[in-house]
Design an enzyme around this catalytic site. Structure first.
Site, short mmCIF file in Angstrom:
data_model
loop_
_atom_site.label_atom_id
_atom_site.label_comp_id
_atom_site.label_asym_id
_atom_site.label_seq_id
_atom_site.Cartn_x
_atom_site.Cartn_y
_atom_site.Cartn_z
N HIS A 153 0.83 -1.22 0.00
CA HIS A 153 0.00 0.00 0.00
C HIS A 153 0.86 1.26 0.00
O HIS A 153 0.42 2.32 0.46
CB HIS A 153 -0.95 0.05 1.21
CG HIS A 153 -1.65 -1.24 1.47
ND1 HIS A 153 -2.87 -1.58 0.92
CD2 HIS A 153 -1.27 -2.34 2.20
CE1 HIS A 153 -3.23 -2.78 1.32
NE2 HIS A 153 -2.27 -3.28 2.09
N SER A 274 15.34 22.15 -15.82
CA SER A 274 14.19 22.99 -16.14
C SER A 274 14.69 24.30 -16.69
O SER A 274 15.74 24.81 -16.27
CB SER A 274 13.37 23.24 -14.87
OG SER A 274 12.63 24.43 -14.99
N LYS A 280 16.30 22.20 -10.71
CA LYS A 280 15.57 20.99 -11.05
C LYS A 280 16.43 19.93 -11.72
O LYS A 280 17.37 20.23 -12.46
CB LYS A 280 14.41 21.33 -11.99
CG LYS A 280 13.28 21.99 -11.27
CD LYS A 280 12.47 21.01 -10.45
CE LYS A 280 11.17 20.75 -11.16
NZ LYS A 280 10.34 19.79 -10.46
N GLU A 287 9.66 9.06 -16.83
CA GLU A 287 8.27 9.47 -17.07
C GLU A 287 7.83 9.09 -18.47
O GLU A 287 6.68 8.71 -18.69
CB GLU A 287 8.14 10.98 -16.87
CG GLU A 287 8.33 11.39 -15.42
CD GLU A 287 8.48 12.90 -15.28
OE1 GLU A 287 7.49 13.56 -14.93
OE2 GLU A 287 9.59 13.42 -15.53
#
Ligand code: ARG
Length: 458
Positions: A153, A274, A280, A287
C-alpha cells in the site's frame, strides 16, 4: 497491377486512402526475402523457367542493394511495398518480372512479410530484455545486502534488500521474454503459397519456401493463412505486458527520485533540467517510459478492434495491422534501452534507504514472530501484543527497539532481552531465508541462478 478490368483510374482520394507505402516500406527486406524464396521454388518446381527465375532473383538482389543504399522511393500510385518492388523489378529486367507473381497473391505475401518482420522484432526485444536483466543483476549484486523498506500500500511494511527488490523485475522481464518466445513459436508457420485465399493450382513446394524463410512448416489452411493476424496480436500482447512492467519500474524510479523519498539520484545521462527552475533535475526518461506504456497498450487495443468481427478471409481493414505494431515496437525498443541505461547509471542513497527502513515499526512482524517462536505464544495473540507495543512506541515517538525492556515486559511478561536481537532491520532481512526470500544469502543465490539462466539461453 490490377487495371485490366477498369475503364478509369482511381481518384486521388482513393489512392490516398489505399496507399500503405508510407509505412509498409519498413517491410522491404522481408518482402524481397519472401519473393526470392518464392521464385527459387517456382524455378525448382519448373513453374517458371530456371533462367527466368535466376533473372528475377538477381533483379531482387539489385533492388535490395538500392533500398539499402538510398531507402525506398515512395510512389503513392504504387500503393504498397509489394507493388513497389515488382514495379522496380519490371524496370530493371523487363516483362519477365511478371512471372514472379505466379501462384502468389499480395494476401499471402503480406502475411508472410509481416510475420517475418514481427519475428525479427521479437528477437530484438529478447536481446533488449536480456540486456536490461543484466543491468538489473549487476546492480542487485552490488546491493544484495543493502537495506531498504519493503512496501505494501506504499506504506512501510517490512525491511527488504535492494537486491531483492531489483530481482523482482528480473523475474518480470524473464516472463516477458518467455511470452515473446511463445509468440515466436506459434508464429513459426509460413503462409506463403496460400495465394489469395483458396490455395493454388500450381504444383508448389510450400515446405521448401517455409524452410528457406526459416519457418518450421507451412500453414495448414489457406483461408486462415491470409486472414490470421494472431502473430501480430500475440506480439502486441507480450509488448503491452512488458511495457506495463517497465511502467512500474519507471514509476518507482520517479517516486524514489522525489525529494521526500530521496532513495535515488538518476544519472546525468538520464535526467533533464528545467528552463526556469535552475535547481531541477527531472526524471523525464522514466516518465516517458511510463507514458509510452499507455500508448503501447493503446496500439494493442487498436489492432484487437480492427480484427474483431472481420469475416474470412482477407479484408483491407487488415492493412491497418502494421502501424500499431510498428508504433508499439518503436516505443518499446526505446523504452527498454532507456530503462537499461537508467538502471546502469542510477545512484542509490543507501543511507536514506536504510533510515526509511527503520521507520514505520517495520520490524513489528519480527516481534510477533519472536513471541511465537521463543515464547510459544499463538500468532493471533502475538499479533495483539505486538500491536500494543507499536501503540506505545507511537505514543513515545520512538521505534520498537528504543522501548525499555521493562515497559515491553509490562505489556507481556514473557518478553526478555533476547527480543532486541531480532528487532533491527538487518536482523529482520537476515532472518527471511525462505526460498525466494529477501535474506542477502538467498538474494546472492537468486542472482547466481538468474545469471546462469541468462548465459544458458544466450
Ligand atoms: N497493402 C496490403 C496490406 O497491407 C497488401 C494486401 C493487399 N491485398 C488486397 N487484396 N488488396 O494488407
Amino acid at each position: 497491377m490490377w487495371g485490366g478490368r477498369f475503364a478509369g483510374g482511381p481518384s486521388a482520394l482513393m489512392r490516398e486512402i489505399n496507399a500503405s507505402i508510407a509505412f509498409d516500406k519498413r517491410l522491404w527486406r522481408e518482402d524481397i526475402a519472401a519473393s526470392k524464396a518464392h521464385v527459387a521454388m517456382l524455378g525448382a518446381q519448373g513453374i517458371v523457367e530456371a533462367g527466368d527465375a535466376a533473372a528475377i532473383s538477381e533483379g531482387l538482389d539489385r533492388i535490395a542493394a538500392e533500398y539499402a543504399a538510398d531507402g525506398v522511393p515512395e510512389d503513392p500510385a504504387l500503393e504498397d511495398i509489394h507493388m513497389h518492388v515488382e514495379a522496380r523489378l519490371t524496370e530493371l529486367i523487363g516483362p519477365v518480372a511478371g512471372r514472379l507473381h505466379t501462384a502468389r497473391s499480395r494476401n499471402d505475401q503480406v502475411a508472410t512479410d509481416f510475420k517475418l518482420w514481427v519475428r525479427g522484432a521479437s528477437e530484438s526485444n529478447d536481446r533488449a530484455l536480456a540486456a536490461l536483466q543484466r543491468a538489473l543483476l549487476a546492480r542487485a549484486e552490488e546491493h544484495a545486502a543493502t537495506i531498504m523498506p519493503g512496501f505494501t500500500h506504499l506504506q512501510v511494511a517490512q525491511p527488504v534488500t535492494l537486491g531483492h527488490h531489483l530481482l523482482a523485475y528480473v523475474e518480470m522481464f524473464r516472463r516477458d521474454r518467455s511470452r515473446f518466445a511463445d509468440a515466436r513459436a506459434r508464429a513459426d508457420e509460413c503462409p506463403l503459397g496460400s495465394a489469395a485465399l483458396a490455395g493454388t493450382s500450381y504444383p508448389l513446394d510450400r515446405e521448401a519456401t517455409a524452410k528457406a524463410l526459416s519457418f518450421a512448416r507451412p500453414t495448414a489452411n489457406s483461408l486462415d493463412s491470409v486472414s490470421d493476424r494472431d502473430f501480430a496480436l500475440d506480439h502486441l500482447m507480450a509488448a503491452a505486458q512488458c511495457a506495463l512492467h517497465l511502467s512500474r519500474l519507471a514509476e518507482e524510479l520517479i517516486v524514489w527520485a522525489s525529494q521526500p523519498f530521496g532513495f535515488v539520484k538518476l544519472g546525468d545521462d538520464f535526467s533533464t533540467g528545467s528552463s526556469i527552475m535552475p535547481q531541477k533535475r527531472n526524471p523525464d526518461a522514466a516518465e516517458l517510459v511510463r507514458g509510452h506504456s499507455g500508448r503501447i497498450l493503446g496500439e494493442l487495443v487498436a489492432l484487437c478492434v480492427t480484427m474483431k468481427g472481420l469475416p474470412l478471409a482477407y479484408s483491407k481493414d487488415m492493412q491497418d495491422d502494421k502501424e500499431p505494431v510498428f508504433a508499439a515496437q518503436d516505443l518499446l525498443e526505446v523504452s527498454l534501452a532507456a530503462m537499461a541505461g537508467m538502471i546502469g547509471s542510477v545512484t542509490f542513497d543507501t543511507a536514506r534507504m536504510r533510515a526509511a527502513a527503520a521507520t514505520g515499526h517495520s520490524t513489528a512482524t519480527d516481534l510477533a514472530d519472536w513471541l511465537v517462536r521463543v515464547a510459544g505464544v499463538p500468532f493471533r495473540e502475538a499479533h495483539h501484543i505486538t500491536g500494543r507495543a507499536v501503540k506505545l512506541a507511537e505514543e513515545r515517538g520512538a521505534q520498537l527497539w528504543d522501548l525499555p525492556l521493562a515497559e515491553l515486559q509490562a505489556i507481556d511478561g514473557r518478553i526478555d532481552a533476547s527480543l532486541f536481537d531480532v528487532l533491527s532491520p538487518e536482523a529482520s532481512v537476515r532472518s527471511r531465508t525462505s526460498y525466494g526470500g529477501t535474506a542477502p544469502d538467498r538474494v546472492i543465490e537468486q542472482i547466481a541462478a538468474a545469471k546462469a539462466a541468462l548465459e544458458r539461453d544466450a
